[in-house]
Design an enzyme around this catalytic site. Sequence first.
Site, PDB file in Angstrom:
ATOM      1  N   LYS A  90       0.866  -1.179   0.000  1.00 21.14           N
ATOM      2  CA  LYS A  90       0.000   0.000   0.000  1.00 21.14           C
ATOM      3  C   LYS A  90       0.895   1.218   0.000  1.00 21.14           C
ATOM      4  O   LYS A  90       1.834   1.312   0.789  1.00 21.14           O
ATOM      5  CB  LYS A  90      -0.876  -0.021   1.273  1.00 21.14           C
ATOM      6  CG  LYS A  90      -1.820   1.130   1.382  1.00 21.14           C
ATOM      7  CD  LYS A  90      -3.179   0.778   0.823  1.00 21.14           C
ATOM      8  CE  LYS A  90      -4.031   1.983   0.504  1.00 21.14           C
ATOM      9  NZ  LYS A  90      -3.768   2.658  -0.764  1.00 21.14           N
ATOM     10  N   GLN A 111       7.401   3.896   3.699  1.00 20.65           N
ATOM     11  CA  GLN A 111       6.008   3.449   3.777  1.00 20.65           C
ATOM     12  C   GLN A 111       5.860   2.175   4.621  1.00 20.65           C
ATOM     13  O   GLN A 111       4.830   1.976   5.266  1.00 20.65           O
ATOM     14  CB  GLN A 111       5.497   3.203   2.348  1.00 20.65           C
ATOM     15  CG  GLN A 111       3.988   3.163   2.206  1.00 20.65           C
ATOM     16  CD  GLN A 111       3.350   4.544   2.161  1.00 20.65           C
ATOM     17  OE1 GLN A 111       3.857   5.442   1.505  1.00 20.65           O
ATOM     18  NE2 GLN A 111       2.246   4.712   2.873  1.00 20.65           N
ATOM     19  N   LYS A 126       5.320   1.778  -3.236  1.00 22.11           N
ATOM     20  CA  LYS A 126       5.194   3.139  -3.774  1.00 22.11           C
ATOM     21  C   LYS A 126       5.422   3.073  -5.275  1.00 22.11           C
ATOM     22  O   LYS A 126       6.069   2.147  -5.766  1.00 22.11           O
ATOM     23  CB  LYS A 126       6.242   4.043  -3.128  1.00 22.11           C
ATOM     24  CG  LYS A 126       5.947   5.521  -3.222  1.00 22.11           C
ATOM     25  CD  LYS A 126       4.994   6.005  -2.147  1.00 22.11           C
ATOM     26  CE  LYS A 126       4.565   7.439  -2.374  1.00 22.11           C
ATOM     27  NZ  LYS A 126       3.799   7.997  -1.258  1.00 22.11           N
ATOM     28  N   GLY A 165      -2.894   8.228  -4.139  1.00 14.96           N
ATOM     29  CA  GLY A 165      -2.279   9.440  -4.701  1.00 14.96           C
ATOM     30  C   GLY A 165      -1.022   9.847  -3.938  1.00 14.96           C
ATOM     31  O   GLY A 165      -0.698   9.305  -2.894  1.00 14.96           O
ATOM     32  N   ASP A 166      -0.313  10.790  -4.488  1.00 13.41           N
ATOM     33  CA  ASP A 166       0.835  11.445  -3.844  1.00 13.41           C
ATOM     34  C   ASP A 166       1.026  12.735  -4.646  1.00 13.41           C
ATOM     35  O   ASP A 166       0.082  13.199  -5.314  1.00 13.41           O
ATOM     36  CB  ASP A 166       2.081  10.536  -3.888  1.00 13.41           C
ATOM     37  CG  ASP A 166       3.228  11.067  -3.014  1.00 13.41           C
ATOM     38  OD1 ASP A 166       3.152  10.932  -1.790  1.00 13.41           O
ATOM     39  OD2 ASP A 166       4.198  11.631  -3.557  1.00 13.41           O
ATOM     40  N   THR A 209      -4.666  13.371   5.432  1.00 15.29           N
ATOM     41  CA  THR A 209      -3.248  13.514   5.775  1.00 15.29           C
ATOM     42  C   THR A 209      -3.027  14.804   6.564  1.00 15.29           C
ATOM     43  O   THR A 209      -2.411  14.804   7.641  1.00 15.29           O
ATOM     44  CB  THR A 209      -2.365  13.478   4.511  1.00 15.29           C
ATOM     45  OG1 THR A 209      -2.706  12.312   3.772  1.00 15.29           O
ATOM     46  CG2 THR A 209      -0.895  13.436   4.867  1.00 15.29           C
ATOM     47  N   ASN A 240      -2.422  19.003  -1.468  1.00 15.29           N
ATOM     48  CA  ASN A 240      -3.404  18.294  -0.646  1.00 15.29           C
ATOM     49  C   ASN A 240      -3.047  18.333   0.842  1.00 15.29           C
ATOM     50  O   ASN A 240      -3.895  18.675   1.684  1.00 15.29           O
ATOM     51  CB  ASN A 240      -3.511  16.846  -1.142  1.00 15.29           C
ATOM     52  CG  ASN A 240      -4.401  16.000  -0.268  1.00 15.29           C
ATOM     53  OD1 ASN A 240      -3.932  15.295   0.613  1.00 15.29           O
ATOM     54  ND2 ASN A 240      -5.704  16.111  -0.467  1.00 15.29           N
TER      55      ASN A 240
HETATM   56  P1  NDP Z   1       0.471  17.821  -4.032  1.00 20.42           P
HETATM   57  O1  NDP Z   1       0.941  17.509  -5.390  1.00 20.42           O
HETATM   58  O2  NDP Z   1      -0.963  17.975  -3.759  1.00 20.42           O
HETATM   59  O3  NDP Z   1       1.197  19.142  -3.489  1.00 20.42           O
HETATM   60  C1  NDP Z   1       2.588  19.245  -3.411  1.00 20.42           C
HETATM   61  C2  NDP Z   1       2.936  20.664  -3.013  1.00 20.42           C
HETATM   62  O4  NDP Z   1       4.346  20.756  -2.821  1.00 20.42           O
HETATM   63  C3  NDP Z   1       2.587  21.684  -4.086  1.00 20.42           C
HETATM   64  O5  NDP Z   1       2.317  22.914  -3.461  1.00 20.42           O
HETATM   65  C4  NDP Z   1       3.870  21.748  -4.904  1.00 20.42           C
HETATM   66  O6  NDP Z   1       4.021  22.967  -5.615  1.00 20.42           O
HETATM   67  C5  NDP Z   1       4.920  21.623  -3.834  1.00 20.42           C
HETATM   68  N1  NDP Z   1       6.123  20.959  -4.364  1.00 20.42           N
HETATM   69  C6  NDP Z   1       6.204  19.750  -4.968  1.00 20.42           C
HETATM   70  N2  NDP Z   1       7.452  19.492  -5.350  1.00 20.42           N
HETATM   71  C7  NDP Z   1       8.177  20.571  -4.980  1.00 20.42           C
HETATM   72  C8  NDP Z   1       9.550  20.900  -5.101  1.00 20.42           C
HETATM   73  N3  NDP Z   1      10.417  20.066  -5.666  1.00 20.42           N
HETATM   74  N4  NDP Z   1       9.941  22.108  -4.589  1.00 20.42           N
HETATM   75  C9  NDP Z   1       9.046  22.946  -4.005  1.00 20.42           C
HETATM   76  N5  NDP Z   1       7.740  22.685  -3.874  1.00 20.42           N
HETATM   77  C10 NDP Z   1       7.320  21.513  -4.347  1.00 20.42           C
HETATM   78  O7  NDP Z   1       1.107  16.672  -3.094  1.00 20.42           O
HETATM   79  P2  NDP Z   1       0.674  16.245  -1.637  1.00 20.42           P
HETATM   80  O8  NDP Z   1       0.214  17.420  -0.858  1.00 20.42           O
HETATM   81  O9  NDP Z   1      -0.191  15.054  -1.748  1.00 20.42           O
HETATM   82  O10 NDP Z   1       2.071  15.715  -1.054  1.00 20.42           O
HETATM   83  C11 NDP Z   1       2.972  16.571  -0.359  1.00 20.42           C
HETATM   84  C12 NDP Z   1       3.925  15.723   0.471  1.00 20.42           C
HETATM   85  O11 NDP Z   1       3.196  14.931   1.410  1.00 20.42           O
HETATM   86  C13 NDP Z   1       4.775  14.724  -0.320  1.00 20.42           C
HETATM   87  O12 NDP Z   1       6.021  14.569   0.324  1.00 20.42           O
HETATM   88  C14 NDP Z   1       3.987  13.431  -0.189  1.00 20.42           C
HETATM   89  O13 NDP Z   1       4.813  12.285  -0.362  1.00 20.42           O
HETATM   90  C15 NDP Z   1       3.515  13.546   1.247  1.00 20.42           C
HETATM   91  N6  NDP Z   1       2.350  12.736   1.604  1.00 20.42           N
HETATM   92  C16 NDP Z   1       1.164  12.853   0.934  1.00 20.42           C
HETATM   93  C17 NDP Z   1       0.084  12.110   1.316  1.00 20.42           C
HETATM   94  C18 NDP Z   1      -1.259  12.278   0.692  1.00 20.42           C
HETATM   95  O14 NDP Z   1      -2.208  11.675   1.197  1.00 20.42           O
HETATM   96  N7  NDP Z   1      -1.430  13.070  -0.347  1.00 20.42           N
HETATM   97  C19 NDP Z   1       0.191  11.106   2.394  1.00 20.42           C
HETATM   98  C20 NDP Z   1       1.452  11.117   3.070  1.00 20.42           C
HETATM   99  C21 NDP Z   1       2.485  11.886   2.658  1.00 20.42           C
HETATM  100  P3  NDP Z   1       3.276  23.218  -7.016  1.00 20.42           P
HETATM  101  O15 NDP Z   1       1.883  23.615  -6.672  1.00 20.42           O
HETATM  102  O16 NDP Z   1       4.068  24.305  -7.665  1.00 20.42           O
HETATM  103  O17 NDP Z   1       3.355  21.924  -7.756  1.00 20.42           O
END
Ligand code: NDP
Length: 444
Positions: A90, A111, A126, A165-166, A209, A240
């Site tokens: 997962k 994970q 993943k 998703g991620d 999350t 997210n």
């Molecule tokens: P989203 O794609 O919804 O959002 C990611 C955010 O981070 C956006 O604001 C994006 O900017 C920014 N971002 C992404 N890459 C970079 C980078 N290289 N430098 C600067 N800013 C960056 O992803 P999530 O919110 O789902 O995920 C965010 C983190 O949380 C990740 O590490 C993910 O692995 C982790 N996570 C997510 C879960 C989930 O349920 N969604 C669960 C557990 C962990 P922009 O808008 O410009 O793309």
Amino acid sequence: MGYVEEVFAKVKEKNASEPEFLQAVEEVLDTIRPVVEKNEELYRKEALLERLTEPERQIKFRVPWVDDKGQVQVNTGYRIQFNSAIGPYKGGLRFHPSVYVGIVKFLGFEQIFKNSLTGLPIGGGKGGSDFDPKGKSDREVMAFCQSFMTELSKYIGQDEDVPAGDIGVGGREIGYLFGQYKRIKTSYEGVLTGKGLTYGGSLARTEATGYGVLFLTEELLKCNGKDIKDKTVAVSGSGNVAIYAIQKAQQLGAKPVTCSDSTGWIYDPEGIDVELLKEVKEVKRARLTEYAAKRSSAEYHEGKGVWSVKADIALPCATQNELLIDDAKALVANGVIAVVEGANMPTSLDATKYLQENGVLFVPGKASNAGGVATSALEMTQNSERLSWSFEEVESKLKSIMVNIYHNIDDAAKRYGMEGNYVAGANIAGFEKVAEAMLAQGVC
Ligand code: NDP
């Protein structure tokens, strides 16, 4: 050389071009050392750490698709099925140009322990692709997702491997992926989580999350004699995790004043307007400059900088290695009391150490962001029962899971004489269950 050092040396040699994976392995091996030393003979004989750091299966595939100009494009897809000792694989799918095998392996490795901490029967995996959904039309995203799933569908299933998703994979992408799976397999099953509510999704999964990060933060502060109410919060990211962390922080009486994206960041001393942020990021998929244009109290800055703002609590919710040693120094100089990770591995190893040495309460993502995968597992349960629970029911289960996680990691740290070291606590508590299950299942 001790067993931990021996294994880490081998992992380094084998995976030399994957720094993110090595960073994740180093952190875990370093902190589970007391458990390993207690059981060294058995673990060595069973090659437990060698097995733990080698994925059960790595799948890499070509993803050809046609863009709006009729041009064929080719991306690379990955699914790393890392460890199934305690349940089916997962873990999410990430679509971002930076994705390569080392990123997917670090995320899959993390994970394993995160899923174990939830207390639910889910193994670690993943996946993702170097595809960038940014700037693509809906039709292009659909074409990519259909091609990606055409290959991935051979390796996943509701009792086998259940992606979610991620970064870059939200409701739209999950919908296209689910549609293609159903079409190929002629099977309507809960093979993905994060689905829409009309086709098997769970209420509160979108929020899970970010909300989970705040439930854990609230408990952390409470158990350390502090109150989250009226605290100023610096948040990075505006996806997210960040959006729903901001929303729940406000509901709990705190004041988030920053957010960021990959081009710049916002400082809004009046507090982030979460509805406006949702409109800019979730609906329009626009840059944060649009937020600043519509909100007179907000300042927009190019580049990085959220950690330079004075805040009591910092929540890194964007991506890996976004909070580095100089950021940690700035946060400490500004009196931060807690750093709780919403993203996966956002804090570098030296920054983590600096924060811990300076008395900051620090919780690693594998514990604090586990609410997403935990709620995904609740979605799987609802799918198998063919039932849907109410928002309140899911949220209350999420809250008790997060509170439990806090107490488990706190307890594990105390058991090994490292009170307050939640990194060690999370790794030890997550590892113990997986190790026991692996040993019970023999050599596999
Ligand atoms: P989203 O794609 O919804 O959002 C990611 C955010 O981070 C956006 O604001 C994006 O900017 C920014 N971002 C992404 N890459 C970079 C980078 N290289 N430098 C600067 N800013 C960056 O992803 P999530 O919110 O789902 O995920 C965010 C983190 O949380 C990740 O590490 C993910 O692995 C982790 N996570 C997510 C879960 C989930 O349920 N969604 C669960 C557990 C962990 P922009 O808008 O410009 O793309």
